[in-house]
Design a protein around this motif. Sequence first.
Motif, PDB file in Angstrom:
ATOM      1  N   LEU A  98       2.003  11.506   0.861  1.00 61.92           N
ATOM      2  CA  LEU A  98       1.556  12.614   0.027  1.00 61.92           C
ATOM      3  C   LEU A  98       2.239  12.451  -1.315  1.00 61.92           C
ATOM      4  N   CYS A  99       1.481  12.638  -2.388  1.00 59.57           N
ATOM      5  CA  CYS A  99       2.045  12.424  -3.717  1.00 59.57           C
ATOM      6  C   CYS A  99       1.779  13.611  -4.626  1.00 59.57           C
ATOM      7  N   ASP A 100       2.502  13.631  -5.737  1.00 61.56           N
ATOM      8  CA  ASP A 100       2.202  14.631  -6.749  1.00 61.56           C
ATOM      9  C   ASP A 100       1.137  14.071  -7.692  1.00 61.56           C
ATOM     10  N   ASP A 101       0.541  14.957  -8.456  1.00 60.11           N
ATOM     11  CA  ASP A 101      -0.581  14.564  -9.295  1.00 60.11           C
ATOM     12  C   ASP A 101      -0.189  13.694 -10.488  1.00 60.11           C
ATOM     13  N   ARG A 102       1.087  13.477 -10.681  1.00 54.95           N
ATOM     14  CA  ARG A 102       1.557  12.597 -11.759  1.00 54.95           C
ATOM     15  C   ARG A 102       2.060  11.249 -11.238  1.00 54.95           C
ATOM     16  N   ALA A 103       1.910  11.003  -9.946  1.00 53.79           N
ATOM     17  CA  ALA A 103       2.409   9.762  -9.335  1.00 53.79           C
ATOM     18  C   ALA A 103       1.686   8.544  -9.910  1.00 53.79           C
ATOM     19  N   LYS A 104       2.408   7.462  -9.986  1.00 50.72           N
ATOM     20  CA  LYS A 104       1.884   6.170 -10.442  1.00 50.72           C
ATOM     21  C   LYS A 104       2.281   5.124  -9.415  1.00 50.72           C
ATOM     22  N   PHE A 105       1.376   4.189  -9.166  1.00 48.88           N
ATOM     23  CA  PHE A 105       1.583   3.168  -8.142  1.00 48.88           C
ATOM     24  C   PHE A 105       1.336   1.791  -8.741  1.00 48.88           C
ATOM     25  N   GLY A 106       2.177   0.818  -8.393  1.00 41.84           N
ATOM     26  CA  GLY A 106       1.962  -0.517  -8.913  1.00 41.84           C
ATOM     27  C   GLY A 106       2.875  -1.559  -8.305  1.00 41.84           C
ATOM     28  N   VAL A 107       2.521  -2.795  -8.590  1.00 38.86           N
ATOM     29  CA  VAL A 107       3.280  -3.958  -8.127  1.00 38.86           C
ATOM     30  C   VAL A 107       3.513  -4.848  -9.344  1.00 38.86           C
ATOM     31  N   PRO A 108       4.679  -4.754  -9.996  1.00 39.63           N
ATOM     32  CA  PRO A 108       4.919  -5.520 -11.222  1.00 39.63           C
ATOM     33  C   PRO A 108       5.364  -6.966 -11.004  1.00 39.63           C
ATOM     34  N   ALA A 109       5.302  -7.447  -9.782  1.00 42.55           N
ATOM     35  CA  ALA A 109       5.820  -8.787  -9.470  1.00 42.55           C
ATOM     36  C   ALA A 109       5.234  -9.870 -10.373  1.00 42.55           C
ATOM     37  N   ALA A 110       3.936  -9.801 -10.671  1.00 37.58           N
ATOM     38  CA  ALA A 110       3.295 -10.830 -11.500  1.00 37.58           C
ATOM     39  C   ALA A 110       3.887 -10.866 -12.902  1.00 37.58           C
ATOM     40  N   LYS A 111       4.293  -9.729 -13.434  1.00 36.50           N
ATOM     41  CA  LYS A 111       4.920  -9.679 -14.760  1.00 36.50           C
ATOM     42  C   LYS A 111       6.305 -10.303 -14.742  1.00 36.50           C
ATOM     43  N   LEU A 112       6.923 -10.305 -13.581  1.00 36.90           N
ATOM     44  CA  LEU A 112       8.304 -10.767 -13.454  1.00 36.90           C
ATOM     45  C   LEU A 112       8.410 -12.193 -12.916  1.00 36.90           C
ATOM     46  N   GLY A 113       7.261 -12.808 -12.629  1.00 39.75           N
ATOM     47  CA  GLY A 113       7.273 -14.155 -12.067  1.00 39.75           C
ATOM     48  C   GLY A 113       7.739 -14.197 -10.626  1.00 39.75           C
ATOM     49  N   GLN A 114       7.550 -13.081  -9.926  1.00 42.69           N
ATOM     50  CA  GLN A 114       7.968 -12.999  -8.534  1.00 42.69           C
ATOM     51  C   GLN A 114       6.742 -12.879  -7.643  1.00 42.69           C
ATOM     52  N   THR A 115       6.985 -12.862  -6.359  1.00 43.75           N
ATOM     53  CA  THR A 115       5.901 -12.645  -5.408  1.00 43.75           C
ATOM     54  C   THR A 115       6.206 -11.388  -4.605  1.00 43.75           C
ATOM     55  N   TYR A 116       5.171 -10.819  -4.030  1.00 41.00           N
ATOM     56  CA  TYR A 116       5.293  -9.641  -3.190  1.00 41.00           C
ATOM     57  C   TYR A 116       5.349 -10.118  -1.753  1.00 41.00           C
ATOM     58  N   ARG A 117       6.176  -9.520  -0.937  1.00 43.11           N
ATOM     59  CA  ARG A 117       6.337  -9.967   0.450  1.00 43.11           C
ATOM     60  C   ARG A 117       5.015  -9.914   1.206  1.00 43.11           C
ATOM     61  N   LEU A 118       4.802 -10.868   2.100  1.00 38.75           N
ATOM     62  CA  LEU A 118       3.556 -10.981   2.851  1.00 38.75           C
ATOM     63  C   LEU A 118       3.259  -9.726   3.654  1.00 38.75           C
ATOM     64  N   GLU A 119       4.243  -9.189   4.358  1.00 44.12           N
ATOM     65  CA  GLU A 119       4.003  -7.998   5.176  1.00 44.12           C
ATOM     66  C   GLU A 119       3.575  -6.813   4.313  1.00 44.12           C
ATOM     67  N   GLU A 120       4.222  -6.643   3.172  1.00 39.93           N
ATOM     68  CA  GLU A 120       3.852  -5.552   2.273  1.00 39.93           C
ATOM     69  C   GLU A 120       2.463  -5.778   1.680  1.00 39.93           C
ATOM     70  N   THR A 121       2.138  -7.025   1.393  1.00 38.64           N
ATOM     71  CA  THR A 121       0.804  -7.349   0.886  1.00 38.64           C
ATOM     72  C   THR A 121      -0.255  -7.026   1.936  1.00 38.64           C
ATOM     73  N   ARG A 122      -0.003  -7.388   3.185  1.00 37.38           N
ATOM     74  CA  ARG A 122      -0.954  -7.077   4.262  1.00 37.38           C
ATOM     75  C   ARG A 122      -1.172  -5.575   4.406  1.00 37.38           C
ATOM     76  N   ARG A 123      -0.084  -4.821   4.365  1.00 37.83           N
ATOM     77  CA  ARG A 123      -0.219  -3.362   4.481  1.00 37.83           C
ATOM     78  C   ARG A 123      -0.995  -2.785   3.307  1.00 37.83           C
ATOM     79  N   LEU A 124      -0.733  -3.285   2.110  1.00 38.66           N
ATOM     80  CA  LEU A 124      -1.445  -2.809   0.930  1.00 38.66           C
ATOM     81  C   LEU A 124      -2.938  -3.111   1.053  1.00 38.66           C
ATOM     82  N   VAL A 125      -3.286  -4.321   1.444  1.00 43.24           N
ATOM     83  CA  VAL A 125      -4.695  -4.698   1.610  1.00 43.24           C
ATOM     84  C   VAL A 125      -5.358  -3.849   2.684  1.00 43.24           C
ATOM     85  N   SER A 126      -4.661  -3.594   3.781  1.00 42.54           N
ATOM     86  CA  SER A 126      -5.275  -2.804   4.853  1.00 42.54           C
ATOM     87  C   SER A 126      -5.507  -1.360   4.420  1.00 42.54           C
TER      88      SER A 126
END
Length: 105
Positions: A21-49
């Motif tokens: 549950l979020c507030d109406d001003r919430a923001k969501f994102g994954v800045p890994a690409a800006k930082l030259g990093q990768t997002y963990r596989l398990e977290e990526t799977r959960r996000l896609v699902s």
Amino acid sequence: MIHGACIGGGLGIATACDFRLCDDRAKFGVPAAKLGQTYRLEETRRLVSLIGPALARYMLLSARIIGAETALARGLVNECHPAESLADAVFALAEDVASVSRYSV
């Protein structure tokens, strides 16, 4: 309960929760690409699902931030509330879950 920014690792934690549950001003994102990093596989799977492959690719590859309305419309969060009533909504949901059969839960 998501107040404000839910970015990177915070989003990974949020995707592991049963309810979001979020507030109406919430923001969501994954800045890994800006930082030259990768997002963990398990977290990526959960996000896609939760939000589907198209929006997940958009967020992961562009590192763009989405707002609360998009998160709600795409299934990333279950409910969105004004900031001042978010805690009440979270506690009401917790009471609902606690009031049903523990065997079912």
